[in-house]
Design a protein around this motif. Structure first.
Motif, mmCIF file in Angstrom:
data_model
loop_
_atom_site.group_PDB
_atom_site.id
_atom_site.type_symbol
_atom_site.label_atom_id
_atom_site.label_comp_id
_atom_site.label_asym_id
_atom_site.label_seq_id
_atom_site.Cartn_x
_atom_site.Cartn_y
_atom_site.Cartn_z
ATOM 1 N N PHE A 408 16.176 87.500 39.700
ATOM 2 C CA PHE A 408 16.727 88.235 40.267
ATOM 3 C C PHE A 408 18.226 88.403 39.982
ATOM 4 O O PHE A 408 18.826 89.497 39.295
ATOM 5 N N ASP A 409 19.191 87.078 40.180
ATOM 6 C CA ASP A 409 19.838 86.521 39.781
ATOM 7 C C ASP A 409 20.358 86.435 38.888
ATOM 8 O O ASP A 409 21.335 87.002 38.047
ATOM 9 N N GLY A 412 19.990 90.779 36.937
ATOM 10 C CA GLY A 412 21.227 90.596 37.212
ATOM 11 C C GLY A 412 21.637 90.402 36.466
ATOM 12 O O GLY A 412 23.128 91.178 35.258
ATOM 13 N N ASN A 413 23.239 89.030 35.632
ATOM 14 C CA ASN A 413 24.331 88.842 35.621
ATOM 15 C C ASN A 413 23.689 88.768 34.277
ATOM 16 O O ASN A 413 24.261 89.503 33.366
ATOM 17 N N ARG A 416 24.322 92.988 33.616
ATOM 18 C CA ARG A 416 25.631 93.351 34.081
ATOM 19 C C ARG A 416 26.127 92.383 32.712
ATOM 20 O O ARG A 416 27.554 93.647 31.998
ATOM 21 N N LEU A 419 25.892 94.726 29.362
ATOM 22 C CA LEU A 419 26.477 96.130 29.543
ATOM 23 C C LEU A 419 28.115 96.255 29.088
ATOM 24 O O LEU A 419 28.942 96.830 28.394
ATOM 25 N N PRO A 444 31.314 94.462 36.949
ATOM 26 C CA PRO A 444 32.483 93.275 37.882
ATOM 27 C C PRO A 444 32.720 92.032 36.774
ATOM 28 O O PRO A 444 31.303 91.668 36.484
ATOM 29 N N GLU A 446 32.254 89.414 38.763
ATOM 30 C CA GLU A 446 31.187 88.445 39.298
ATOM 31 C C GLU A 446 30.726 89.752 40.174
ATOM 32 O O GLU A 446 31.243 90.421 41.033
ATOM 33 N N SER A 447 29.060 89.263 40.686
ATOM 34 C CA SER A 447 28.566 89.506 41.317
ATOM 35 C C SER A 447 28.500 89.137 42.927
ATOM 36 O O SER A 447 29.378 88.094 43.008
ATOM 37 N N PHE A 448 28.788 89.640 44.207
ATOM 38 C CA PHE A 448 29.219 89.239 45.089
ATOM 39 C C PHE A 448 28.500 87.853 45.841
ATOM 40 O O PHE A 448 29.153 86.884 46.025
ATOM 41 N N LYS A 449 26.856 88.085 44.714
ATOM 42 C CA LYS A 449 26.562 86.332 45.223
ATOM 43 C C LYS A 449 27.293 85.656 45.025
ATOM 44 O O LYS A 449 27.357 84.357 45.653
ATOM 45 N N ASP B 12 25.906 94.377 45.547
ATOM 46 C CA ASP B 12 25.048 92.941 44.596
ATOM 47 C C ASP B 12 26.181 92.660 43.336
ATOM 48 O O ASP B 12 27.461 92.322 43.164
ATOM 49 N N GLN B 13 25.544 93.816 42.318
ATOM 50 C CA GLN B 13 25.926 93.250 41.012
ATOM 51 C C GLN B 13 26.845 94.339 40.780
ATOM 52 O O GLN B 13 27.225 94.140 39.740
#
Lengths: 458, 245, 193
Positions: A408-409, A412-413, A416, A419, A444, A446-449, B12-13
Motif C-alpha cells: 500500500f505504501d 501510494g508513493n 502520487r 500524478l 502533497p 509526503e504522505s501522513f505516514k 494519508d496519501q
C-alpha cells in the motif's frame, strides 16, 4: 427489444437539460420541505413511525393468516375475492369480470399495482376504453407515458407541455397553460367519462383483515366518482397492503399524506366494505413476486412500503435524474430495492444509483432501511447479476493492496509521484470520469505516514 | 486510555495536513495517542461497490493494527461508520470506534478550544456521519436539534458560521458513485457549492475529506475562490486577523 | 381457480419470518383549542369552517350563494332544499346537484377529516358529485386525532364510509393547488353547539 439503459446513462441524458433538471429538483424539494413542516407539527412523529413499522412487521410475519381472515370477512361482506399469482393472472381476472358483465368502457383511479401489471395496455389491446381519471395519470395517458412518480405521475411535465397535450386531446386553447383552466377542462371531460362508465377500477391503500374492507385515498375524489356511479367496482390490491385492525388506520393515515405531500390527510379517505345494493364489488389479491421478496430476509421489509413517495422526493439522485431514469414501475430508492427482486438483470444498475446517503431511510414512514438494502443488493448483484470483469478485477486488486501495508505504501508513493510528474493531458483523458468536471487533489510532498515517521517515531 | 489514530487511505496519501491536525488536536487535549504504521484502509471502497469479500483482507489487518487500543479515532464519518458496521461487531473486548468530532464532544467532553479562524464558514454535513453516526440531527428526523461538528466550530475564535438553504443534502460523492454516475454526482456537487456561494461562504468544512475532495475538485476546476478544509484543520487553526486581511 | 390462492398461501408459509408481535394501539390524547385547530386544518385543505352560528346561518348562506334555479339537496333537519332525494334510485340522477348539505358524525381537528358513513349521505356518490358541499358538525363531535376517531367508529357498520377533509383538489399540474378537480368546488363546515 431494446436493452434497458443503465440508470447512469439515462440520468446523464436527463441532466443535459440543466434548466429542467433544476426545476425538477426544486419542485420535489419543495414537496419534501412541506413534508418536514407537516411532520414537525406532530410531537409523536418518530414513535408513530416505529409503531407503523412494527404493525407491518406483524403483518409480514402473519401474512397467510391475515389474508385468509381478510378473504373470509370480505366474502361475508358480499365482495368477490380473486387471487392472482402474477400480473398475467391479474389481468385475466379483470378481463373475465368485464366480459361477464359485458362492460366495454371503464374508469380507473390511481393504482401502481395495475401499472406494474401493465393492465391498461392489456385491456386496450383487447379493445377496451380505459380512462385514467387521476388528473396526472390522464395527462400521461394522453402523452403515452408511464408515471414518473408514484404519487405525482406527471411531475416531469411542465404546464406548457400539459397545455399542448390538452390542446391536442381536449381542444383547449392553443398556448393556454393556466393550471386552473386546464384542470377545469379535464373536469368537464372526465365528468362525462364518470357518468358513462359501467365499471371502475381502483387500487387499494389498506386492506383491513378484521373487517374485510379496504381503504382508498385520493384528493381529487376520482376513485369515488368512479366507483359510486359504476355498476361494478374492481379493486386491485397487492397482498402486502394488509393491516390487521381498523384502528391501525389511525397510525397509517397520520403518516401517509404527511409523508407524501405534507398534507395532514388526503381530502377523501374512503372505506369500502360492501357493494351498493344490486351492484358488484371485486377484490383481486396479487402476489406478482411479493412472496419471493418475503423469503429474502435482507429485503423482505421493503414490503412494508405504503407508497407515499417520500423517498423519491427526498432522494437527491431521483430529484436530479427523474423517475424515468430508473426504468421501473416504482422508481427512486424504494423502487431500487423492490425492482431487483422482480428482475435482477434488468434492474441491476438501480442499487448503484445511490450515494447511500440514507435520507430515504430517515423519511420513510414505516422505517424501511432502504439505504442498507441498497448496499445489500450491491453484494448480491456482483455475484448474481451481469458480470463486470474489469470492475471485479479492480476491486480484488484494491483489496489485495489494502491488505498489505508495504505494498500500500509503495503503491501510494508511486501513484502520487506519477500524478505529480504526468502531463495534464495524460491524467485528464476520456477514461478519467472523475476529471471530466473535477480536478484531482493536489499531490502533497509526503504522505501522513512519511511525516509521522519523521516527526513522531524517531 | 490508549487511543489509536486511524487515518483513511486517501487522507494519508492526499491530505496529510488533515491527519496532522487531527493528531495535534488529540495530543493537545492530553490524549495518549498512537498511529499504528501498518494501517491501510477500512475496505469501504470494495464493500460499497458490492465486493464486501474483497474488503475482508483490509478488515483483518485493521483489527490486527488496533487490537491493543481502547479507542480508535478517525477523522472521517464515513470510514468510522464502515468500521463500526463491518469490521467490529460491538463486542466488549473490541476497541470503541469514534469519529473525531464525536470523540471530542462525547468522550473528551471538550468545552473550549484555542483555535482562531476569522472566516465565513459553511458546514457540509456528510451523510454517513450525519445519518449513520448521528453527529447531528438530520433534517428528516423530528426531535431536539443537536450538531456536534457545529458545537465544536462554535468554540473557534472569530469564526462566522453560515446557515445554508439545504443544510444537510448529500454532495454526490458516494465513493465509486462519483465516477459511475458522474453526471448526477457533479450536478449534486455543483448544487451544494451554489448553496454555500449564495450565502457568502469562504470556506466549506466538514468531517469527511472525501466529500470535500469532490467539492474541491469542482471548485478548483471552476476556479472558485471558495476553499475546502477538514474540520480538524479549523479546530486546530492558528490564523490571526492580519492573515485574513 | 383456487390453486393460485393455495400457491400464494403456501409460499407465504414457507417464506415468512417468525411471528412478530402486534403493538398496542397508541394513544396521543389531544384536546387543546379544538375549534381553532379544526379551522386551521380545513383551511390548509382548501375548505373553510364557520362557527358561532345556527342553522339559520346555513339557510342564509344558501340564499346568498346559490340562485333558486340550482338544485339544493339537504339531508339536515331544519335546512330546506329544493331537491327530494327520496325519489332518486340511480345516483346518476344526482348529476346536476349544485350543493349538498350533510351532517357529519365526527370531526378530527388534526386534519379536519369528517366521518360520513353511508346512512348520512343517502347515496355514496352525493358528497362527490355535488358542485359544492356544506357540512354541519356539532362541536361536541370534535376529536383530537385519528386514533381517537377510530375508537369511536366501527368502519364495518356501514357498507361505505368516508372521511372528507376538504373540497376536491389537485396539484398535478406543476404542483399548483387547484380546488375543484372532479368533485365539490368548495366545502364549508358549520360548527354548531
Amino acid at each position: 427489444m431494446k436493452a434497458t439503459p443503465t440508470h447512469a446513462a439515462a440520468a446523464e441524458e436527463f441532466l443535459k437539460d440543466e434548466e429542467r433538471s433544476h426545476w425538477h429538483d426544486d419542485t420535489l424539494w419543495h414537496v419534501r420541505s412541506k413534508r418536514d413542516v407537516a411532520a414537525q407539527k406532530i410531537p409523536e412523529w418518530e414513535s408513530l413511525r416505529t409503531t407503523a413499522s412494527q404493525i407491518k412487521d406483524n403483518v409480514l410475519s402473519n401474512l397467510d393468516q391475515l389474508l385468509l381472515q381478510f378473504e373470509k370477512n370480505a366474502i361475508e361482506n358480499g365482495i368477490e375475492v380473486l387471487w392472482a399469482k402474477d400480473a398475467d393472472e391479474h389481468n385475466q381476472h379483470v378481463l373475465r369480470i368485464l366480459e361477464e358483465n359485458q362492460v366495454k368502457n371503464l374508469v380507473k383511479s390511481k393504482s401502481i399495482l395495475t401499472e406494474e401489471c401493465g393492465l391498461n395496455h392489456f385491456l386496450e389491446d383487447k379493445g377496451y376504453d380505459v380512462v385514467d381519471t387521476d388528473l396526472g395519470e390522464r395527462i400521461i395517458q394522453f402523452n403515452k407515458q408511464v408515471p414518473s412518480h408514484i404519487v405525482m405521475p406527471a411531475i416531469h411535465l411542465k404546464k406548457k407541455e400539459i397545455g399542448d397535450i390538452f390542446h391536442e386531446h381536449l381542444g383547449t386553447d392553443a398556448g393556454a397553460d393556466d393550471p386552473a383552466y386546464l384542470t377545469e377542462a379535464a373536469r368537464q371531460h372526465l365528468r362525462q367519462k364518470f357518468i358513462q362508465a359501467k365499471a371502475a377500477i381502483t387500487g387499494v391503500n389498506f386492506g383491513i383483515a378484521e373487517t374485510g374492507g379496504f381503504v382508498v385515498c385520493t384528493n381529487e375524489g376520482n376513485a369515488d366518482m368512479g366507483t359510486h356511479l359504476a355498476d361494478l367496482h374492481i379493486a386491485c390490491m397487492g397482498i402486502e397492503k394488509l393491516i390487521p385492525r381498523a384502528a391501525d388506520l389511525g397510525v397509517f393515515l397520520r403518516l401517509l399524506a404527511r409523508s407524501a405531500t405534507g398534507q395532514s390527510i388526503t381530502n377523501y379517505t374512503s372505506h369500502f366494505h360492501r357493494p351498493r345494493p344490486g351492484k358488484k364489488m371485486y377484490l383481486i389479491l396479487v402476489d406478482n413476486g411479493r412472496t419471493n421478496q418475503l423469503g429474502r430476509e435482507d429485503f423482505r421489509n421493503s414490503l412494508k412500503c405504503i407508497r407515499c413517495g417520500a423517498c423519491m422526493n427526498t432522494c437527491p439522485i431521483y430529484r436530479r435524474s427523474s423517475g424515468f431514469s430508473y426504468g421501473s414501475t416504482v422508481p427512486g430508492p424504494i423502487g431500487s430495492i423492490l425492482s431487483p427482486g422482480m428482475d435482477l438483470k434488468k434492474h441491476s444498475s438501480l442499487p448503484f444509483a445511490s450515494t447511500l446517503c440514507g435520507s430515504c431511510t430517515d423519511v420513510c414512514p414505516v422505517k424501511i432501511n432502504i439505504h442498507e438494502q441498497l448496499y445489500k443488493w450491491r453484494q448480491v448483484i456482483t455475484k448474481e447479476g451481469p458480470s463486470q470483469p474489469s470492475k471485479k478485477w479492480a476491486m480484488r486488486f484494491g483489496g489485495n493492496v489494502m491488505s498489505k501495508p508495504k505494498l500500500f505504501d509503495m503503491m501510494g508513493n508511486l501513484a502520487r509521484k506519477s500524478l505529480s510528474i504526468s502531463p495534464r493531458g495524460f491524467v485528464y483523458n476520456s477514461f478519467n470520469a472523475w476529471g471530466k468536471h473535477r480536478e484531482l487533489p493536489e499531490v502533497p510532498k509526503e504522505s501522513f505516514k512519511e511525516w509521522y515517521r519523521k516527526n513522531r517515531k524517531q | 486510555m490508549k487511543v489509536g489514530l486511524f487515518i483513511p487511505c486517501y487522507v494519508d496519501q492526499f491530505y496529510p495536513q488533515v491527519a496532522i491536525a487531527s493528531l495535534e488536536l488529540l495530543e493537545s487535549a492530553g490524549v495518549d495517542v498512537d498511529y499504528p504504521l501498518k494501517q491501510t484502509c477500512c475496505g469501504q471502497p470494495m464493500a460499497n461497490s458490492g465486493y464486501q469479500e474483497y474488503g475482508e483482507g483490509p478488515a483483518a489487518l485493521f483489527r490486527e493494527n488496533f487490537s491493543e487500543f481502547d479507542y480508535v479515532v478517525c477523522p472521517s464519518g464515513s470510514c468510522t461508520l464502515h468500521t463500526k458496521d463491518h469490521i467490529y461487531s460491538g463486542k466488549e473486548n473490541e476497541p470503541k470506534v469514534y469519529e473525531l468530532c464525536e470523540f471530542l464532544t462525547d468522550v473528551l467532553k471538550i468545552k473550549e478550544l484555542t483555535a482562531d479562524f476569522p472566516f465565513k464558514v459553511g458546514i457540509h454535513a456528510s451523510c454517513h456521519g450525519l445519518r449513520g453516526l448521528n453527529l447531528a440531527k438530520p433534517s428528516e428526523l423530528m426531535g431536539v436539534e443537536f450538531n456536534k461538528p457545529k458545537q465544536l466550530l462554535e468554540m473557534v475564535n472569530g469564526i462566522e458560521l453560515i446557515e445554508l438553504t439545504r443544510k444537510d443534502e448529500c454532495c454526490g460523492f458516494g465513493g465509486t458513485f462519483a465516477v459511475l454516475e458522474e453526471a448526477v454526482s457533479v450536478g449534486m456537487g455543483k448544487d451544494r457549492i451554489k448553496d454555500h456561494e449564495e450565502h457568502g461562504v469562504q470556506v466549506i468544512t466538514g468531517a469527511d475529506m472525501s466529500c470535500l475532495m469532490h467539492l474541491e475538485g469542482i471548485l478548483r476546476r471552476d476556479k472558485s475562490p471558495i476553499k475546502v478544509m477538514h474540520i480538524a484543520e479549523i479546530l486546530n487553526a492558528k490564523v490571526s486577523k492580519t492573515q485574513n486581511q | 381457480m383456487n390453486s393460485s390462492k393455495e400457491a400464494i398461501i403456501a409460499a407465504i408459509k414457507k417464506n415468512k419470518p417468525d411471528l412478530l408481535p402486534l403493538p398496542e394501539h397508541p394513544e396521543y390524547p389531544y384536546e387543546d383549542n379544538l375549534i381553532e385547530q379544526f379551522q386551521s386544518s380545513i383551511k390548509l385543505n382548501g375548505g373553510t369552517a364557520r362557527t358561532g352560528e345556527g342553522k339559520a346561518a346555513i339557510q342564509t348562506y344558501l340564499q346568498e350563494n346559490f340562485t333558486a334555479d340550482k338544485q339544493v339537496l339537504s339531508l339536515v333537519d331544519g335546512i330546506t332544499g329544493n331537491f327530494d332525494v327520496k325519489n332518486v334510485q340511480d345516483p346518476h340522477e344526482l348529476e346536476h346537484i349544485e350543493v349538498a348539505i350533510l351532517e357529519g358524525d365526527w370531526g378530527v381537528v388534526e386534519n379536519a377529516a369528517i366521518w360520513l358513513p353511508e346512512d348520512k349521505i343517502a347515496h355514496r356518490a352525493l358528497p362527490f358529485i355535488a358542485q359544492h358541499l356544506i357540512v354541519l358538525l356539532k362541536i361536541d363531535k370534535l376529536l383530537g386525532n385519528m386514533h381517537e376517531v377510530y375508537q369511536k367508529i366501527n368502519v364495518a357498520d356501514s357498507g361505505y364510509g368516508v372521511f372528507v377533509a376538504g373540497p376536491s383538489k389537485t396539484a398535478d399540474i406543476e404542483q399548483s393547488l387547484i380546488i375543484g378537480a372532479h368533485g365539490p368546488r368548495s366545502m364549508v363546515v358549520f360548527l354548531m353547539e
